[in-house]
Every structure is written in structure tokens, then in C-alpha cells.
Design a protein around this motif. Structure first.
Motif, PDB file in Angstrom:
ATOM      1  N   GLY A   1      -6.783 -20.893 -47.450  1.00  0.00           N
ATOM      2  CA  GLY A   1      -6.446 -19.589 -46.889  1.00  0.00           C
ATOM      3  C   GLY A   1      -7.681 -18.947 -46.304  1.00  0.00           C
TER       4      GLY A   1
ATOM      5  N   LEU B   1      -1.433 -19.429 -48.700  1.00  0.00           N
ATOM      6  CA  LEU B   1      -1.851 -19.187 -50.083  1.00  0.00           C
ATOM      7  C   LEU B   1      -0.811 -19.731 -51.058  1.00  0.00           C
ATOM      8  CD1 LEU B   1      -3.382 -15.576 -49.930  1.00  0.00           C
ATOM      9  CD2 LEU B   1      -4.531 -17.789 -49.746  1.00  0.00           C
TER      10      LEU B   1
ATOM     11  N   LYS C   1      -1.618 -23.219 -51.431  1.00  0.00           N
ATOM     12  CA  LYS C   1      -2.919 -23.425 -52.062  1.00  0.00           C
ATOM     13  C   LYS C   1      -2.862 -23.237 -53.574  1.00  0.00           C
ATOM     14  CE  LYS C   1      -7.660 -21.554 -51.909  1.00  0.00           C
ATOM     15  NZ  LYS C   1      -8.551 -20.577 -51.247  1.00  0.00           N
TER      16      LYS C   1
ATOM     17  N   ASP D   1      -6.551 -13.638 -52.003  1.00  0.00           N
ATOM     18  CA  ASP D   1      -7.031 -14.999 -52.265  1.00  0.00           C
ATOM     19  C   ASP D   1      -8.057 -14.979 -53.399  1.00  0.00           C
ATOM     20  OD1 ASP D   1      -7.699 -17.669 -52.124  1.00  0.00           O
ATOM     21  OD2 ASP D   1      -8.665 -17.544 -50.167  1.00  0.00           O
TER      22      ASP D   1
END
Length: 509
Positions: free
Chosen positions: A15, A418, A421, A499
Motif C-alpha cells: 500500500g 491494504l 496486504k 497502513d
């Protein structure tokens, strides 16, 4: 449109990472020492506005009064371990009593539509304040007529009669009464997980235990299964009208959605087992707000409206959170479902935070309701109407609906990175700037992330300068519903902060 049979993991993506608080670098004390910001040179977007210096009570005294003299629920909903003491706002920004700046991505619960203290709205408010604060709708004053004409011009036929109220709960109460009077029927259906207000009648429409009390309320209200294509029994990877779909696999033929069929079957079962042959209404949010930005299969509302009308009921769209351009592609959330309701309720963004609501319906329903006398002392107040009228002008002149579509789509697609991730990010969904990020312990089970874990991420995000909301039946969904004036630079800052907060939590596990 597709249906899901199993869940699958997707490859991880990096991200974007930016950083910071109030035009200075992230305070090191706000975060765990081992979770350094990835790009420490990045900063919160600049803001030329200079807030007034706070000269009021101490934070200790404010808390003391809040505990002693404000109702106990105010302490329950303070949200943070270390509360935020807000002093001033401007557009997408808020400042606390210490002068710290925050990017506001919750907008007073999706209420500040055009921006805190928007200069154009402020000017309209001051002008009306000097001219006439209040007079009753018994008299004909221009503001209410001017606003009603302007509002209905934004709605499709035959929605052309306006009733002005003081809140969304009152609007939904009134819509319930009107539906029962018009149809001569009593029972009303809503979706599980819905929120339609906190008044005794609206609590019957609301389907969330957190808002319930062990007393009789909302007689004749029934809930049917929510067609949640992420957490629900059925769902797929092409079900919803969103730039981001679920990570569930599909087995549907093109143009057909098995999930929608199954949820419609559940609604039919509710008709067969729970309500009389004739009903008064169906209440539905085009996207569930408090429920966590839950979206339905694309044709669900269209088929539901047809079935409800066959049962003698009317269809009511609760646009309290989805209205006024927030979903981007349309001015009203129901337009994204290709339906025209018989009644629309609205509040929140209608007046940028000034207490106001409305019900808009057809002439036929209005005539039925006219058999009795309904009057609201403050509904149609000239001050409220002047503010609300200015909000409509500002949405058009600042092209805020377009901004919701562009900036919201960008935010959704970046949040999806995200999701891919982090194992704890289960779903990203929404339209425009009506967004939900559902948190899970893992993608395989989709078990809701526990409240204490949610609180950690929530607190970190706040400490780094961004305010977001929470929702969902289990409090497992972060709600992102900012003032509609936010920019891509604001989004990049939030993405970096979020993040970092997710990374901090992951490393602390």
C-alpha cells in the motif's frame, strides 16, 4: 453477478505510505517505537486556515461536567481511551483544544456534507440569522417554499411533496405513520443490521441489539435477512455496485446472481411466515450506514420493491446517510439500484450538521395523510431552510458529487490494496465517500476482529491525526464517511496513517 462458494487468499500488494500529524512529523510517542513510519518526510496536507486559540474550560473540568451533568451515554460514546476535545472546524479539518489538527473522515457521523463551517453556508446562515430566526409554517415565509421546490427538483417523479422535520429519527417515525395511514396496513419489514433511528418507534425499525432496551417498542416491525454478500451466507465476486468486490469465489453464469436469488427466497419466507398477507411498508437503506457500509446484490432492492408492492406495501428509502451526492454516481443512493421509492427520508447531510430532516413522498400518499392534522413547530424553520438551501447550492457549485465519485473510487481501490496486504482486513466496500473496512481475525473464518483489537487500531489512527468511525453489528467495521470536500492528498495521508496503524497492530500481536 456471481455467488461465492469458498474464500480465497490473494497475493499481497504494497500500500502507499505517507505519514504525519498537523503539518509536522508524526510524534514518536504516539506509536510503538519499533513501528517507524515508512516515509517520514511526508506530512499531513497543509491548511491555510488558522483556528482561534482555545480559552475555555480545562479538559479536566469538561470531563467532570460530562460525567456529572450529561447523560451517561455520553461517556459510553466518547470513542477513545484518550478522548478528543474538539474546539473548531474548517472544511475537512478539526482542531482540538490544544491546537492539534485532525483530518476528519467521519464528518460528525456522515453529517457534515460540504465541510465544517463552509464559508458559503456560513454566509447564508448569518444572513438569515439577522433577518428571521423562526416563525411557524402556519405563515407563508419564502424560505420553506424556496427550499421545497429546490429539493424536489432533485428527485424523480412522482416524489414531489415535502414534510420537514428536525432529525432522521423523526423523519422515519413520520414515514412509518404515513405508510400505515395510506395503506391501511400495519406491519413493516426492515433488514437485519439496519439502523433507522433511536426514538421508541424507530427502534422497532432498527435491527441492532446495541440500541435495544428491554421494553416494548416499534410494534409491527419485523426484520428479514440482510443480503450481506461478504459476511452473509451467500455472496460472490460480482454481486455489488462498488469498485471493490469481495474476495469470495463465484460459480455463477454471467448476468446471474445466485446470492441474490437466495436472499430473495429468505424475504419470501418472511412474507410466508412472519407478516399478514398485506403489509404497510419496507424500509431499506441503499447502503447500510451504522451497519457498516453493507451493500446488497445489485438487483436485490429492485426485486424487493416489486414483492412489497404486491403485498400492498409502499417502499421507503432511508437516505439519511446515503443522500445528497455522497455515493458519487448518483445524488440519491436508491438511484444506484434502479428503483423509485414511494417515500424518501433524509437528514444528516441535508443541512451540513444543522438539525434538520425531511420526508418526501407522492401526492397520493400525502392526500391520504391529509385526512388528519400533522404539524411540526420547528419543521420548515426559516433558519434551517436557508442553511439547507445553501447546502444544495454548494454541492452543485463545488461539484461535490463528482468529487465523491473520483476521490471515493480512488480511496476504495487503494484500500483494497491494504486488504490484500493484511490478513486482518477482510473486506473493503462502498460507493463514493460511503465506505466500510471490515476487520477480521483471519480471512478464512471471517471472524470479527475483537473490540480490543479494533480499539488499538482506532486509537493509533487518531493519534496520527485522522478521525474515522466504527460500525457493524459486532463493531468490526471502520466507517469512512468524510466531508465531501476531501482531496486525493488527504486520502494519501489517511492511507499512510491507516497502513501504519495496521502494521503497528500486526507487529504487536
Amino acid at each position: 453477478m456471481h455467488t461465492i462458494l469458498s474464500r480465497t487468499h490473494r497475493p499481497h500488494f504494497l500500500g502507499k505510505a505517507v505519514d504525519c500529524v498537523a503539518s509536522v512529523h508524526l510524534p514518536s510517542g504516539a506509536m510503538c517505537q519499533k513501528t517507524a513510519v515508512k516515509h517520514p518526510s511526508s506530512q499531513m496536507p497543509s491548511c491555510d486556515f488558522k483556528p482561534d486559540s482555545y480559552q475555555g474550560m480545562s479538559k479536566e473540568r469538561l470531563l467532570e461536567i460530562r460525567k456529572q451533568n450529561c447523560h451517561p451515554m455520553t461517556m459510553k460514546v466518547t470513542y477513545y481511551r484518550r478522548p478528543v476535545f474538539i474546539h473548531q472546524g474548517y472544511m475537512q479539518w478539526l482542531w482540538d483544544v490544544d491546537g492539534k489538527r485532525y483530518l476528519d473522515l467521519f464528518a460528525g457521523v456522515a453529517t457534515v456534507s460540504v465541510g465544517h463551517c463552509h464559508p458559503r453556508v456560513n454566509e447564508a446562515a448569518v444572513k438569515q440569522l439577522k433577518h428571521l430566526w423562526h416563525t411557524t409554517a402556519i405563515y407563508i415565509h419564502p424560505q420553506i417554499q424556496e427550499y421545497a421546490e429546490k429539493l424536489v427538483s432533485l428527485l424523480p417523479e412522482p416524489l414531489k411533496v415535502v414534510y420537514l422535520t428536525n432529525s432522521g429519527s423523526e423523519a422515519n417515525d413520520l414515514a412509518t405513520l404515513m405508510a400505515r395511514v395510506h395503506t391501511g396496513n400495519y406491519d413493516i419489514i426492515t433488514l437485519r443490521g439496519s439502523y433507522h433511528g433511536g426514538s421508541p418507534l424507530a427502534l422497532g425499525l432498527t435491527s441492532n441489539t446495541a440500541y435495544k432496551y428491554p421494553v416494548a417498542s416499534g410494534f409491527g416491525c419485523h426484520n428479514t435477512m440482510c443480503p450481506d454478500v461478504f459476511r452473509g451466507v451467500w455472496g460472490g465476486s460480482h454481486c455489488r455496485d462498488s469498485p471493490v468486490q469481495t474476495i469470495r469465489e463465484c460459480s455463477c453464469s454471467p448476468g446471474h446472481c445466485q446470492a441474490n436469488d437466495r436472499y430473495i427466497e429468505q424475504l419470501k419466507e418472511t412474507f410466508d411466515t412472519t407478516v399478514p398477507h398485506r403489509i404497510a411498508a419496507f424500509f431499506g437503506e441503499p447502503i447500510q450506514g451504522v451497519g457498516g457500509a453493507v451493500q446488497y446484490p445489485k438487483n436485490y432492492l429492485k426485486e424487493t420493491y416489486k414483492l412489497v408492492r404486491e403485498k400492498g406495501g409502499i417502499c421507503i428509502a432511508d437516505e439519511v446517510q446515503t443522500g445528497f451526492g455522497r455515493t458519487g454516481g448518483h445524488f440519491w443512493g436508491f438511484q444506484g439500484h434502479d428503483v423509485i421509492p414511494d417515500m424518501v427520508t433524509m437528514a444528516k447531510g441535508i443541512a451540513n450538521g444543522f438539525p434538520m430532516g425531511a420526508v418526501v413522498t407522492t401526492e397520493e400518499i400525502a392526500r391520504s395523510f391529509g385526512k388528519g392534522l400533522h404539524f411540526n413547530t420547528f419543521g420548515g424553520n426559516p433558519f434551517a431552510c436557508a442553511i439547507a438551501s445553501s447546502v444544495l447550492d454548494t454541492i452543485a457549485e463545488d461539484r461535490l458529487q463528482e468529487n465523491c465519485a473520483v476521490v471515493g473510487t480512488y480511496l476504495l481501490t487503494e484500500l483494497a490494496k491494504l486488504r490484500d496486504k493484511y490478513e486482518i482486513v477482510g473486506d473493503v466496500r462502498g460507493k463514493g465517500l460511503q465506505i466500510g473496512v471490515e476487520m477480521v481475525t483471519d480471512k478464512a473464518s471471517c471472524k470479527p476482529l475483537p473490540p480490543e483489537a479494533m480499539a488499538e487500531i482506532f486509537e493509533d489512527t487518531k493519534d496520527m491525526g485522522v478521525l474515522i468511525g466504527k460500525g457493524g453489528i459486532y463493531g468490526q467495521t471502520f466507517r469512512i464517511k468524510p466531508p465531501m470536500c476531501i482531496t486525493k492528498d488527504d486520502v494519501d495521508f489517511f492511507l499512510a496513517v491507516f497502513d501504519q496503524a495496521l502494521q503497528n497492530y500486526t507487529e504487536r500481536r
